[in-house]
Design a protein around this motif. Sequence first.
Motif, PDB file in Angstrom:
ATOM      1  N   MET A 114       0.401  -1.369   0.113  1.00  0.00           N
ATOM      2  CA  MET A 114      -0.295  -0.174  -0.153  1.00  0.00           C
ATOM      3  C   MET A 114       0.785   1.153   0.454  1.00  0.00           C
ATOM      4  O   MET A 114       0.644   2.573  -0.635  1.00  0.00           O
ATOM      5  CB  MET A 114      -0.911   0.110   1.158  1.00  0.00           C
ATOM      6  CG  MET A 114      -2.698  -0.879   1.157  1.00  0.00           C
ATOM      7  SD  MET A 114      -3.064  -0.827  -0.467  1.00  0.00           S
ATOM      8  CE  MET A 114      -3.944   0.668  -0.459  1.00  0.00           C
ATOM      9  N   ARG A 159       0.558   3.557  -3.090  1.00  0.00           N
ATOM     10  CA  ARG A 159       0.040   5.265  -2.658  1.00  0.00           C
ATOM     11  C   ARG A 159       1.280   6.450  -3.840  1.00  0.00           C
ATOM     12  O   ARG A 159       0.809   7.505  -4.176  1.00  0.00           O
ATOM     13  CB  ARG A 159       0.200   5.689  -1.149  1.00  0.00           C
ATOM     14  CG  ARG A 159      -0.198   7.264  -0.615  1.00  0.00           C
ATOM     15  CD  ARG A 159      -0.485   6.869   0.827  1.00  0.00           C
ATOM     16  NE  ARG A 159      -0.880   8.404   1.274  1.00  0.00           N
ATOM     17  CZ  ARG A 159      -0.671   9.852   1.373  1.00  0.00           C
ATOM     18  NH1 ARG A 159       0.929   9.994   0.394  1.00  0.00           N
ATOM     19  NH2 ARG A 159      -1.138  11.066   1.008  1.00  0.00           N
ATOM     20  N   GLU A 160       2.501   5.660  -3.532  1.00  0.00           N
ATOM     21  CA  GLU A 160       3.421   6.830  -3.955  1.00  0.00           C
ATOM     22  C   GLU A 160       3.674   6.714  -5.110  1.00  0.00           C
ATOM     23  O   GLU A 160       3.731   8.194  -5.699  1.00  0.00           O
ATOM     24  CB  GLU A 160       5.132   6.067  -3.300  1.00  0.00           C
ATOM     25  CG  GLU A 160       5.706   6.602  -2.404  1.00  0.00           C
ATOM     26  CD  GLU A 160       6.630   5.787  -1.594  1.00  0.00           C
ATOM     27  OE1 GLU A 160       7.307   5.253  -2.568  1.00  0.00           O
ATOM     28  OE2 GLU A 160       6.960   5.574  -0.453  1.00  0.00           O
ATOM     29  N   ILE A 219      -5.845  12.381  -2.413  1.00  0.00           N
ATOM     30  CA  ILE A 219      -4.590  11.763  -1.755  1.00  0.00           C
ATOM     31  C   ILE A 219      -4.829  12.657  -0.939  1.00  0.00           C
ATOM     32  O   ILE A 219      -4.155  13.980  -0.321  1.00  0.00           O
ATOM     33  CB  ILE A 219      -3.420  11.552  -2.789  1.00  0.00           C
ATOM     34  CG1 ILE A 219      -3.337  11.259  -4.079  1.00  0.00           C
ATOM     35  CG2 ILE A 219      -2.232  11.491  -1.733  1.00  0.00           C
ATOM     36  CD1 ILE A 219      -3.444  10.193  -3.662  1.00  0.00           C
ATOM     37  N   PRO A 279      -1.771  10.657   4.957  1.00  0.00           N
ATOM     38  CA  PRO A 279      -1.785   9.912   6.157  1.00  0.00           C
ATOM     39  C   PRO A 279      -1.266  10.100   7.186  1.00  0.00           C
ATOM     40  O   PRO A 279      -1.044  11.173   7.748  1.00  0.00           O
ATOM     41  CB  PRO A 279      -0.187   9.270   5.921  1.00  0.00           C
ATOM     42  CG  PRO A 279       0.678   9.866   4.545  1.00  0.00           C
ATOM     43  CD  PRO A 279      -0.379  10.941   4.552  1.00  0.00           C
TER      44      PRO A 279
END
Length: 67
Positions: free
Chosen positions: A4, A8-9, A64, A67
């Motif tokens: 994950m 995401r990157e 996005i 986090p």
Amino acid sequence: MIDMISFRELLINAKNGDEKALMEMFDLFRPMIENASRSANRKDEDLHDIIVMAFIQAISKFPIDKP
């Protein structure tokens, strides 16, 4: 399989115009795209093109969150 954090990157890079990242994203989803572009058990090239364009648009619009 991609984890994950890497996903995401990859998504962030693809959203920022990194063509290589976009191609990696496409490769990850290729089986789903190919399956969705079949009509009557034959590949529909026009449908495939539409799905690929929608896929690229979806990546560019995908939110996005930090986090």
